[in-house]
Write a protein that holds these residues in place. Structure first.
Motif, PDB file in Angstrom:
ATOM      1  N   CYS A 120      68.933  97.567  79.024  1.00 38.29           N
ATOM      2  CA  CYS A 120      69.223  97.534  80.456  1.00 38.29           C
ATOM      3  C   CYS A 120      70.725  97.400  80.677  1.00 38.29           C
ATOM      4  O   CYS A 120      71.383  96.612  80.014  1.00 38.29           O
ATOM      5  CB  CYS A 120      68.500  96.332  81.068  1.00 38.29           C
ATOM      6  N   GLY A 155      72.027  96.347  83.392  1.00 36.35           N
ATOM      7  CA  GLY A 155      72.300  95.210  84.257  1.00 36.35           C
ATOM      8  C   GLY A 155      72.494  93.940  83.458  1.00 36.35           C
ATOM      9  O   GLY A 155      73.482  93.236  83.613  1.00 36.35           O
ATOM     10  N   CYS A 156      71.540  93.645  82.594  1.00 37.52           N
ATOM     11  CA  CYS A 156      71.582  92.367  81.891  1.00 37.52           C
ATOM     12  C   CYS A 156      71.737  92.532  80.382  1.00 37.52           C
ATOM     13  O   CYS A 156      71.805  91.545  79.666  1.00 37.52           O
ATOM     14  CB  CYS A 156      70.307  91.570  82.195  1.00 37.52           C
ATOM     15  N   ASN A 161      63.634  91.714  83.851  1.00 47.90           N
ATOM     16  CA  ASN A 161      64.452  90.503  83.703  1.00 47.90           C
ATOM     17  C   ASN A 161      65.375  90.341  84.901  1.00 47.90           C
ATOM     18  O   ASN A 161      65.491  89.272  85.476  1.00 47.90           O
ATOM     19  CB  ASN A 161      65.307  90.587  82.438  1.00 47.90           C
ATOM     20  N   CYS A 162      66.053  91.437  85.265  1.00 45.56           N
ATOM     21  CA  CYS A 162      67.069  91.327  86.313  1.00 45.56           C
ATOM     22  C   CYS A 162      66.790  92.250  87.491  1.00 45.56           C
ATOM     23  O   CYS A 162      67.469  92.169  88.502  1.00 45.56           O
ATOM     24  CB  CYS A 162      68.451  91.634  85.738  1.00 45.56           C
ATOM     25  N   CYS A 221      63.930  97.082  85.104  1.00 48.97           N
ATOM     26  CA  CYS A 221      64.031  95.959  84.179  1.00 48.97           C
ATOM     27  C   CYS A 221      63.388  94.749  84.846  1.00 48.97           C
ATOM     28  O   CYS A 221      63.724  94.411  85.968  1.00 48.97           O
ATOM     29  CB  CYS A 221      65.496  95.688  83.859  1.00 48.97           C
ATOM     30  N   HIS A 266      67.182  95.476  87.618  1.00 46.65           N
ATOM     31  CA  HIS A 266      68.023  96.668  87.627  1.00 46.65           C
ATOM     32  C   HIS A 266      67.151  97.925  87.471  1.00 46.65           C
ATOM     33  O   HIS A 266      66.270  97.957  86.608  1.00 46.65           O
ATOM     34  CB  HIS A 266      69.019  96.582  86.470  1.00 46.65           C
TER      35      HIS A 266
HETATM   36 ZN   LIG Z   1      68.007  93.907  83.151  1.00 46.72          ZN
END
Ligand SMILES: [Zn+2]
Length: 99
Positions: A62, A64-65, A89-90, A87, A92
């Motif tokens: 990803c 983003g993260c 997690n974040c 994603c 994105h």
């Molecule tokens: Zn992410």
């Protein structure tokens, strides 16, 4: 006189390191997700420093993260020929068209 830097050689070594780090991240991502993220972070940092484009390798993590993509941490949807990878997690989202 300063020693002349061999930029081609530096780039080649940098590419090898990036490949190595990303493979390592893939290997450990189910055991230690944070460590895997760290490996990706290092790979991205090397790529920036030596101006190496990651191209298709980018699809492995990803943006983003920097966590590597994992089937239980991402959502993939296809509609009208556009792929969206979210994603989890974040949040994105990455979009790209299918040819
Ligand atoms: Zn992410």
């Amino acid at each position: 006189m300063a020693v002349k830097r061999d930029k081609a050689l530096e780039k080649r070594i940098a590419r090898e390191r990036i490949d190595y780090l990303l493979n390592l991240a893939d290997e450990v991502k189910f055991r230690d997700y944070e460590l895997a993220r760290r490996y990706v972070e290092l790979a991205v940092r090397i790529a920036k420093k030596y101006r190496i484009r990651l191209k298709k390798k980018k699809l492995r993590f990803c943006r983003g993260c920097l966590h590597p993509y994992r089937h239980d941490k991402m959502r993939v949807r296809v509609s009208k020929g556009v792929v969206r990878i979210t994603c989890l997690n974040c949040g994105h989202v990455r979009r790209f068209k299918l040819k």
